[in-house]
Scaffold this active site. Structure first.
Site, PDB file in Angstrom:
ATOM      1  N   PRO A  10       4.264   0.284  -2.618  1.00  0.00           N
ATOM      2  CA  PRO A  10       5.558   0.520  -3.251  1.00  0.00           C
ATOM      3  C   PRO A  10       5.967  -0.570  -4.234  1.00  0.00           C
ATOM      4  CG  PRO A  10       5.847  -0.105  -0.947  1.00  0.00           C
ATOM      5  CD  PRO A  10       4.384   0.117  -1.169  1.00  0.00           C
ATOM      6  N   ASN A  11       6.556  -0.094  -5.309  1.00  0.00           N
ATOM      7  CA  ASN A  11       7.152  -0.906  -6.369  1.00  0.00           C
ATOM      8  C   ASN A  11       6.146  -1.601  -7.266  1.00  0.00           C
ATOM      9  OD1 ASN A  11       9.878  -0.316  -5.561  1.00  0.00           O
ATOM     10  ND2 ASN A  11       9.527  -1.685  -3.826  1.00  0.00           N
ATOM     11  N   ARG A  18       9.524  -5.897 -12.966  1.00  0.00           N
ATOM     12  CA  ARG A  18      10.170  -6.174 -11.681  1.00  0.00           C
ATOM     13  C   ARG A  18      10.047  -7.652 -11.340  1.00  0.00           C
ATOM     14  NH1 ARG A  18       7.666  -5.523  -5.895  1.00  0.00           N
ATOM     15  NH2 ARG A  18       9.491  -5.979  -4.642  1.00  0.00           N
ATOM     16  N   ASN A  74      -2.933  -3.952  -1.634  1.00  0.00           N
ATOM     17  CA  ASN A  74      -1.653  -4.626  -1.816  1.00  0.00           C
ATOM     18  C   ASN A  74      -0.618  -3.624  -1.330  1.00  0.00           C
ATOM     19  OD1 ASN A  74       0.738  -5.800  -2.581  1.00  0.00           O
ATOM     20  ND2 ASN A  74      -0.016  -6.490  -4.571  1.00  0.00           N
ATOM     21  N   ALA A  77       5.762  -4.223   0.438  1.00  0.00           N
ATOM     22  CA  ALA A  77       6.654  -4.386   1.587  1.00  0.00           C
ATOM     23  C   ALA A  77       6.134  -3.692   2.842  1.00  0.00           C
ATOM     24  CB  ALA A  77       8.047  -3.874   1.241  1.00  0.00           C
ATOM     25  N   GLU A  98      -6.462  -7.781   2.429  1.00  0.00           N
ATOM     26  CA  GLU A  98      -5.024  -7.739   2.158  1.00  0.00           C
ATOM     27  C   GLU A  98      -4.746  -8.646   0.961  1.00  0.00           C
ATOM     28  OE1 GLU A  98      -0.892  -9.303   4.181  1.00  0.00           O
ATOM     29  OE2 GLU A  98      -2.585  -8.894   5.498  1.00  0.00           O
ATOM     30  N   HIS A 100      -1.743 -10.016  -2.028  1.00  0.00           N
ATOM     31  CA  HIS A 100      -0.356 -10.137  -2.506  1.00  0.00           C
ATOM     32  C   HIS A 100      -0.344 -11.000  -3.752  1.00  0.00           C
ATOM     33  CE1 HIS A 100       1.117  -8.355   1.171  1.00  0.00           C
ATOM     34  NE2 HIS A 100       0.244  -9.115   1.801  1.00  0.00           N
TER      35      HIS A 100
END
Length: 147
Positions: A10-11, A18, A74, A77, A98, A100
């Site tokens: 998401p996002n 952003r 990724n 949230a 994982e 980020h």
């Protein structure tokens, strides 16, 4: 040929606009283009997908089994909330990294907990868009060691 799924949650479709002070100015399209070029140089293929919907991400992980050799995720949230993503990764048994953009361990306390980490082969965070290329290299090294 080795195939890696790069899956964004998401996002991440809003990258570049952003919170650029946290996530930078690089867009998701820029990251995907860099990943495709890096993969070509490494002799592997990548497929990229993004969704703001947890169930779609779970479906992508399920579909990776038998199709991709590894997953770079990724989860945004959902990293901190989704047992469903954790269970999907554990169920398909496809090596997963994982990822980020920001250093989640230097941010708010709720971001320090990852439901993904216990079922991932590793975690890369804090290197911005460069983290995707680091993750590709790490996955290739892992897969070569696994053969």
């Amino acid at each position: 040929m080795t195939s890696i799924l790069i899956l964004n949650g998401p996002n991440l479709n809003l990258l570049g606009t952003r919170q650029p002070e946290v996530y930078g100015h690089t867009t998701l399209a820029d990251i995907e283009a860099a990943c495709h070029a890096h993969a070509k140089g490494a002799g592997i293929t990548v497929s990229c997908a993004q969704s703001n919907h947890e169930g779609v991400l779970v479906d992508e992980i399920h579909a990776a089994k038998g199709c991709h050799d590894g997953i770079i995720l990724n989860a945004g949230a959902y990293t901190h909330t989704s047992v469903a993503l954790r269970d999907a990764i554990a169920s398909v048994e496809v090596p997963t990294i994982e990822l980020h953009l920001s250093n989640i361990h230097a941010r708010e306390a709720f971001r320090h907990v990852s439901h993904i980490a216990p079922v991932a082969i590793g975690q890369i965070c804090g290197f911005g868009a460069q983290g995707y290329l680091l993750a590709l290299d790490a996955m290739v090294a892992h897969l070569q060691g696994a053969r």
